[in-house]
Design an enzyme around this catalytic site. Structure first.
Site, PDB file in Angstrom:
ATOM      1  N   ARG A  63      64.586  42.229 100.892  1.00 39.15           N
ATOM      2  CA  ARG A  63      65.241  42.840 102.056  1.00 39.15           C
ATOM      3  C   ARG A  63      64.864  44.318 102.191  1.00 39.15           C
ATOM      4  NH1 ARG A  63      71.168  42.063 101.244  1.00 39.15           N
ATOM      5  NH2 ARG A  63      71.443  42.738 103.380  1.00 39.15           N
ATOM      6  N   ARG A 109      77.651  37.832  99.382  1.00 36.86           N
ATOM      7  CA  ARG A 109      76.696  37.260 100.328  1.00 36.86           C
ATOM      8  C   ARG A 109      75.484  36.733  99.569  1.00 36.86           C
ATOM      9  NH1 ARG A 109      75.833  41.852 104.795  1.00 36.86           N
ATOM     10  NH2 ARG A 109      73.768  40.946 104.688  1.00 36.86           N
ATOM     11  N   ARG A 153      78.364  44.433  95.864  1.00 38.66           N
ATOM     12  CA  ARG A 153      79.088  44.320  97.133  1.00 38.66           C
ATOM     13  C   ARG A 153      79.807  42.970  97.247  1.00 38.66           C
ATOM     14  NH1 ARG A 153      76.250  45.680 102.814  1.00 38.66           N
ATOM     15  NH2 ARG A 153      74.985  43.833 102.444  1.00 38.66           N
ATOM     16  N   LYS A 207      76.293  51.147 106.540  1.00 37.45           N
ATOM     17  CA  LYS A 207      76.382  51.022 108.008  1.00 37.45           C
ATOM     18  C   LYS A 207      77.677  50.318 108.424  1.00 37.45           C
ATOM     19  CE  LYS A 207      72.553  48.620 108.562  1.00 37.45           C
ATOM     20  NZ  LYS A 207      72.075  48.433 107.177  1.00 37.45           N
ATOM     21  N   ARG A 222      66.316  46.474 114.688  1.00 38.24           N
ATOM     22  CA  ARG A 222      65.683  46.462 113.372  1.00 38.24           C
ATOM     23  C   ARG A 222      64.163  46.468 113.467  1.00 38.24           C
ATOM     24  NH1 ARG A 222      70.219  43.998 110.324  1.00 38.24           N
ATOM     25  NH2 ARG A 222      69.723  43.926 108.110  1.00 38.24           N
TER      26      ARG A 222
HETATM   27  P1  AMP Z   1      72.916  42.462 107.851  1.00 35.40           P
HETATM   28  O1  AMP Z   1      74.307  41.962 107.653  1.00 35.40           O
HETATM   29  O2  AMP Z   1      72.787  43.465 108.963  1.00 35.40           O
HETATM   30  O3  AMP Z   1      72.276  42.936 106.568  1.00 35.40           O
HETATM   31  O4  AMP Z   1      72.038  41.188 108.331  1.00 35.40           O
HETATM   32  C1  AMP Z   1      71.898  40.034 107.532  1.00 35.40           C
HETATM   33  C2  AMP Z   1      70.665  39.252 107.954  1.00 35.40           C
HETATM   34  O5  AMP Z   1      70.798  38.846 109.324  1.00 35.40           O
HETATM   35  C3  AMP Z   1      69.350  40.027 107.909  1.00 35.40           C
HETATM   36  O6  AMP Z   1      68.763  40.044 106.621  1.00 35.40           O
HETATM   37  C4  AMP Z   1      68.516  39.260 108.931  1.00 35.40           C
HETATM   38  O7  AMP Z   1      68.048  38.031 108.392  1.00 35.40           O
HETATM   39  C5  AMP Z   1      69.543  38.920 110.000  1.00 35.40           C
HETATM   40  N1  AMP Z   1      69.633  39.997 111.030  1.00 35.40           N
HETATM   41  C6  AMP Z   1      70.710  40.799 111.299  1.00 35.40           C
HETATM   42  N2  AMP Z   1      70.436  41.658 112.300  1.00 35.40           N
HETATM   43  C7  AMP Z   1      69.157  41.404 112.673  1.00 35.40           C
HETATM   44  C8  AMP Z   1      68.286  41.955 113.641  1.00 35.40           C
HETATM   45  N3  AMP Z   1      68.656  42.978 114.435  1.00 35.40           N
HETATM   46  N4  AMP Z   1      67.030  41.442 113.736  1.00 35.40           N
HETATM   47  C9  AMP Z   1      66.636  40.421 112.969  1.00 35.40           C
HETATM   48  N5  AMP Z   1      67.397  39.851 112.027  1.00 35.40           N
HETATM   49  C10 AMP Z   1      68.658  40.329 111.874  1.00 35.40           C
END
Ligand code: AMP
Length: 217
Positions: free
Chosen positions: A172, A161, A128, A13, A88
């Site tokens: 996740r 990360r 990653r 993404k 999400r």
């Molecule tokens: P990502 O970089 O999109 O994988 O997001 C990393 C972490 O941020 C996720 O595992 C969640 O803990 C939090 N997060 C990011 N976007 C959202 C969202 N739309 N709703 C809830 N938690 C989020």
């Protein structure tokens, strides 16, 4: 154009949203990036979010909806945006719909779901790496930097990360299946969904996304 990119963690993404930003001038709005910045800056939002993020859980919908309202009502989003990592949950999708109707005038133009099988996701997430400075993404095996640990673009330090560590990945993915995957049907039902095969070379997948969005290559 207002686009949502949907997919499991590691589906690509961020990589493809960044491309759409640079090629078509559509702001890339990544809620994960915004939250990580807030955690680093130790803002009140960051302090609330970090407990959830460190466990691979979702940050509560109310916080996320406040965050996205603040971001999408900024002037740069008037031309459109590419949402990465939001919505999400169904509640977030409904909140986004209300926000768009009431405040932003009109709905989404498209939702692209990047489909990638689980085993490929696990392989991708474990390798990653991201640049601490500019956010550019790499993979230790598939997209390595020229000098190990150093960003090709800006010389910044590459890091893994915390939530990409192997013990966090399955948590996740489970969160994705339970809470986010229902959005595929939600958007299909609204005739907004295009599904793209996320396996293949970077440019191959990129071309598929550009194609379903009807953009000029
Ligand atoms: P990502 O970089 O999109 O994988 O997001 C990393 C972490 O941020 C996720 O595992 C969640 O803990 C939090 N997060 C990011 N976007 C959202 C969202 N739309 N709703 C809830 N938690 C989020």
């Amino acid at each position: 154009m207002r686009v949502v990119i949907l997919g499991a963690p590691g589906a690509g993404k961020g990589t493809h949203a960044k491309y759409l930003e640079s090629r078509y001038n559509l702001p890339h709005v990544s809620t994960g990036d915004i939250l990580r910045q807030a955690v680093d800056d130790q803002t009140p939002l960051g302090q609330m979010a970090s407990a959830y993020m460190s466990k691979g859980e979702l940050v509560p919908d109310t916080l996320m909806l406040d965050l996205i309202r603040e971001r999408l009502t900024r002037p740069d989003c008037r031309v459109g945006f590419v949402l990465d990592g939001f919505p999400r949950t169904i509640a977030q999708a409904e909140g986004l719909e209300r926000l768009m109707e009431k405040t932003l005038g009109g709905g989404l133009d498209a939702v692209v779901f990047i489909r990638v099988p689980h085993d490929v996701i696990v392989q991708r997430l474990a390798g990653r790496r991201a640049c601490k400075h500019c956010g550019r993404l790499y993979h230790t095996a598939f997209v390595p930097s020229v000098n190990e640990g150093i960003c090709d673009s800006c010389g910044g330090e590459l890091y893994q990360r915390d939530d990409d560590r192997e013990e966090m990945i399955s948590a996740r993915l489970e969160v994705f299946e339970k809470q986010t995957a229902p959005l595929i049907e939600y958007y299909r039902h609204r005739r907004l969904l295009s599904e793209v095969d996320g396996v293949g070379g970077l440019e191959e997948v990129r071309d598929r996304i550009v194609g379903v969005l009807g953009l000029r290559a």
